[in-house]
Design a protein around this motif. Structure first.
Motif, PDB file in Angstrom:
ATOM      1  N   VAL A   1       0.863  -1.178   0.000  1.00 62.60           N
ATOM      2  CA  VAL A   1       0.000   0.000   0.000  1.00 62.60           C
ATOM      3  C   VAL A   1       0.899   1.228   0.000  1.00 62.60           C
ATOM      4  CG1 VAL A   1      -0.227  -0.103   2.537  1.00 62.60           C
ATOM      5  CG2 VAL A   1      -1.835   1.264   1.185  1.00 62.60           C
ATOM      6  N   ASN A   2       0.616   2.156  -0.904  1.00 63.92           N
ATOM      7  CA  ASN A   2       1.430   3.353  -1.034  1.00 63.92           C
ATOM      8  C   ASN A   2       0.723   4.524  -0.370  1.00 63.92           C
ATOM      9  OD1 ASN A   2       3.774   4.629  -1.894  1.00 63.92           O
ATOM     10  ND2 ASN A   2       2.831   5.360  -3.787  1.00 63.92           N
ATOM     11  N   MET A   3       1.352   5.073   0.647  1.00 62.46           N
ATOM     12  CA  MET A   3       0.778   6.184   1.389  1.00 62.46           C
ATOM     13  C   MET A   3       1.078   7.498   0.669  1.00 62.46           C
ATOM     14  SD  MET A   3      -0.563   4.463   3.828  1.00 62.46           S
ATOM     15  CE  MET A   3      -0.359   3.126   5.026  1.00 62.46           C
TER      16      MET A   3
ATOM     17  N   ALA B   1       5.961   4.740   0.819  1.00 62.25           N
ATOM     18  CA  ALA B   1       5.822   6.198   0.928  1.00 62.25           C
ATOM     19  C   ALA B   1       6.191   6.800  -0.416  1.00 62.25           C
ATOM     20  CB  ALA B   1       6.720   6.750   2.030  1.00 62.25           C
ATOM     21  N   ALA B   2       5.280   7.575  -0.979  1.00 62.14           N
ATOM     22  CA  ALA B   2       5.521   8.215  -2.273  1.00 62.14           C
ATOM     23  C   ALA B   2       6.523   9.350  -2.111  1.00 62.14           C
ATOM     24  CB  ALA B   2       4.210   8.735  -2.844  1.00 62.14           C
ATOM     25  N   ASP B   3       7.115   9.786  -3.232  1.00 67.57           N
ATOM     26  CA  ASP B   3       8.076  10.888  -3.217  1.00 67.57           C
ATOM     27  C   ASP B   3       7.609  11.969  -4.177  1.00 67.57           C
ATOM     28  OD1 ASP B   3      10.338  12.430  -2.769  1.00 67.57           O
ATOM     29  OD2 ASP B   3      11.558  11.359  -4.247  1.00 67.57           O
ATOM     30  N   HIS B   4       6.698  12.811  -3.698  1.00 75.25           N
ATOM     31  CA  HIS B   4       6.209  13.947  -4.478  1.00 75.25           C
ATOM     32  C   HIS B   4       6.135  15.161  -3.564  1.00 75.25           C
ATOM     33  CE1 HIS B   4       5.191  11.842  -8.186  1.00 75.25           C
ATOM     34  NE2 HIS B   4       4.623  10.891  -7.466  1.00 75.25           N
ATOM     35  N   LEU B   5       6.298  16.326  -4.126  1.00 75.31           N
ATOM     36  CA  LEU B   5       6.113  17.538  -3.345  1.00 75.31           C
ATOM     37  C   LEU B   5       4.684  17.576  -2.816  1.00 75.31           C
ATOM     38  CD1 LEU B   5       7.953  20.199  -5.551  1.00 75.31           C
ATOM     39  CD2 LEU B   5       8.848  18.864  -3.627  1.00 75.31           C
TER      40      LEU B   5
ATOM     41  N   ARG C   1       7.516  -4.925   5.095  1.00 79.11           N
ATOM     42  CA  ARG C   1       8.656  -4.243   4.498  1.00 79.11           C
ATOM     43  C   ARG C   1       8.278  -2.773   4.285  1.00 79.11           C
ATOM     44  NH1 ARG C   1      13.477  -6.441   4.317  1.00 79.11           N
ATOM     45  NH2 ARG C   1      13.920  -5.624   2.230  1.00 79.11           N
ATOM     46  N   LEU C   2       9.280  -1.920   4.079  1.00 75.36           N
ATOM     47  CA  LEU C   2       9.058  -0.477   3.983  1.00 75.36           C
ATOM     48  C   LEU C   2       9.722   0.024   2.703  1.00 75.36           C
ATOM     49  CD1 LEU C   2       9.969  -0.047   7.692  1.00 75.36           C
ATOM     50  CD2 LEU C   2       7.657   0.115   6.765  1.00 75.36           C
ATOM     51  N   ASN C   3       8.897   0.630   1.828  1.00 72.55           N
ATOM     52  CA  ASN C   3       9.322   0.889   0.463  1.00 72.55           C
ATOM     53  C   ASN C   3       9.192   2.365   0.091  1.00 72.55           C
ATOM     54  OD1 ASN C   3       7.777   0.955  -2.563  1.00 72.55           O
ATOM     55  ND2 ASN C   3       9.784   0.012  -2.486  1.00 72.55           N
ATOM     56  N   THR C   4      10.192   2.897  -0.598  1.00 73.11           N
ATOM     57  CA  THR C   4      10.047   4.218  -1.223  1.00 73.11           C
ATOM     58  C   THR C   4       9.428   3.987  -2.594  1.00 73.11           C
ATOM     59  OG1 THR C   4      12.320   4.070  -2.081  1.00 73.11           O
ATOM     60  CG2 THR C   4      12.005   5.233  -0.001  1.00 73.11           C
ATOM     61  N   PHE C   5       8.234   4.473  -2.829  1.00 76.03           N
ATOM     62  CA  PHE C   5       7.470   4.113  -4.035  1.00 76.03           C
ATOM     63  C   PHE C   5       7.087   5.368  -4.827  1.00 76.03           C
ATOM     64  CE2 PHE C   5       4.057   2.402  -6.607  1.00 76.03           C
ATOM     65  CZ  PHE C   5       4.423   1.090  -6.808  1.00 76.03           C
ATOM     66  N   VAL C   6       7.959   5.923  -5.673  1.00 85.34           N
ATOM     67  CA  VAL C   6       9.384   5.666  -5.726  1.00 85.34           C
ATOM     68  C   VAL C   6      10.113   7.006  -5.660  1.00 85.34           C
ATOM     69  CG1 VAL C   6       9.211   3.523  -7.078  1.00 85.34           C
ATOM     70  CG2 VAL C   6       9.402   5.688  -8.278  1.00 85.34           C
ATOM     71  N   ILE C   7      11.395   6.938  -5.303  1.00 84.85           N
ATOM     72  CA  ILE C   7      12.203   8.147  -5.209  1.00 84.85           C
ATOM     73  C   ILE C   7      12.378   8.770  -6.596  1.00 84.85           C
ATOM     74  CG2 ILE C   7      14.550   8.983  -4.765  1.00 84.85           C
ATOM     75  CD1 ILE C   7      12.937   8.504  -2.226  1.00 84.85           C
ATOM     76  N   ASN C   8      12.160  10.078  -6.685  1.00 82.66           N
ATOM     77  CA  ASN C   8      12.469  10.833  -7.892  1.00 82.66           C
ATOM     78  C   ASN C   8      13.978  11.079  -7.887  1.00 82.66           C
ATOM     79  OD1 ASN C   8      12.878  12.705  -9.917  1.00 82.66           O
ATOM     80  ND2 ASN C   8      11.409  14.204  -9.149  1.00 82.66           N
ATOM     81  N   THR C   9      14.715  10.151  -8.473  1.00 86.61           N
ATOM     82  CA  THR C   9      16.172  10.164  -8.352  1.00 86.61           C
ATOM     83  C   THR C   9      16.795  11.437  -8.909  1.00 86.61           C
ATOM     84  OG1 THR C   9      16.028   7.770  -8.647  1.00 86.61           O
ATOM     85  CG2 THR C   9      18.209   8.730  -8.706  1.00 86.61           C
ATOM     86  N   ALA C  10      16.140  12.043  -9.880  1.00 91.13           N
ATOM     87  CA  ALA C  10      16.678  13.266 -10.479  1.00 91.13           C
ATOM     88  C   ALA C  10      16.803  14.408  -9.471  1.00 91.13           C
ATOM     89  CB  ALA C  10      15.806  13.702 -11.654  1.00 91.13           C
ATOM     90  N   PHE C  11      16.084  14.335  -8.359  1.00 88.01           N
ATOM     91  CA  PHE C  11      16.155  15.367  -7.334  1.00 88.01           C
ATOM     92  C   PHE C  11      17.358  15.200  -6.405  1.00 88.01           C
ATOM     93  CE2 PHE C  11      11.534  17.110  -6.685  1.00 88.01           C
ATOM     94  CZ  PHE C  11      11.620  17.736  -7.917  1.00 88.01           C
TER      95      PHE C  11
END
Length: 290
Positions: free
Chosen positions: A6-8, A34-38, A58-68
């Protein structure tokens, strides 16, 4: 075996975040993301907090905006989070796609190829630092946290096939770079899956899909008709019925759909957004009972 995440995406108070993470564990979810958005919760602190109040997922970054991210600074956050979660981190990375977020951050929106190149550089730098005994913090998981790479394009999926433990398919159609995302049909998703299989060359990887739409209804066709209206009629009801990104019907029907998608596409890891957490929970229970 099917895994569920589940993505929070809703930033809330500490108490509310704690409550929904505990709820996800109680409902049987295997992964809390955990999503990665402003405008959303910062992913690494959010996952450390999730680890404090849960014991199994498990605990997941879904997904990191690597360009940042600077790769070396990202490595510090990744290895530190793996330490603080006692080895429960699952690292999800993407190339970044929301042009408006780059503009809001006062950053140039690089071309797609440049963003993928930065993702590749980041993966290699992370692997180098994982292996460096002098790098602190050190990861609990060796050589590092399992890597998920998410995206759609040829170059990104080729990179995923080379490096990722988990390949996350977006279920979106090809659009101009920086354009608004659109739902792909089943044939388009199957083509992307086949593309990756050809690039894996026998290497094992788990396949994930984000189920954007979950609707528990007694009349499946009626539910699909409603979804068709929501999407502006861009796909037919029959096309929607085949989509792994749209789980519609009774709990039993949705369970059957998930098993069918596992058979057809090879998806063994399904992620839903947090507002669909309650709807999917009985399906998880049904599938665990079989």
């Amino acid at each position: 075996m099917v895994k569920f995440g589940v993505n929070m995406v809703v930033p809330e108070t500490r108490a509310a975040w704690v409550g929904k993470c505990r709820k996800a564990e109680d409902l049987g979810f295997d992964v809390i993301g955990a999503a990665d958005h402003l405008g959303m919760a910062p992913p690494f602190p959010a996952l450390v907090l999730a680890a404090e109040v849960t014991s199994r997922p498990r605990l997941n970054t879904f997904v990191i905006n690597t360009a940042f991210y600077n790769p070396v600074l990202l490595a510090r956050d990744v290895t530190g989070t793996d330490q603080f979660t006692e080895g429960r981190l699952e690292l999800g990375l993407g190339a970044g796609y929301v042009k408006a977020e780059f503009e809001a951050a006062g950053m140039e929106f690089p071309r797609a190829g440049q963003r993928v190149a930065h993702l590749e550089k980041t993966i290699k730098e992370l692997n180098r630092l994982y292996a460096d005994e002098k790098h602190k913090p050190a990861t609990v998981q060796k050589p590092g946290p399992p890597l998920m790479i998410a995206g759609r394009g040829d170059r990104l999926l080729t990179l995923a096939a080379e490096h990722a433990d988990i390949i996350a398919f977006t279920g979106t159609a090809a659009v101009p770079d920086g354009g608004e995302l659109a739902v792909d049909d089943a044939a388009g998703i199957a083509e992307r899956v086949d593309f990756v299989r050809g690039k894996l060359k026998g290497r094992a990887a788990e396949f994930n899909i984000l189920a954007h739409f979950v609707a528990v209804v007694e009349d499946r066709r009626e539910g699909l008709e409603s979804l068709r209206e929501l999407l502006g009629g861009k796909l037919t009801v029959d096309q929607l019925a085949e989509l792994p990104t749209a789980l519609v019907g009774t709990h039993e029907q949705i369970a059957e759909q998930i098993l069918a998608h596992r058979e057809r596409f090879g998806f063994t890891y399904f992620t839903v957004l947090e507002h669909n957490m309650d709807a999917l929970a009985p399906v998880i229970e049904l599938l665990r009972a079989t």
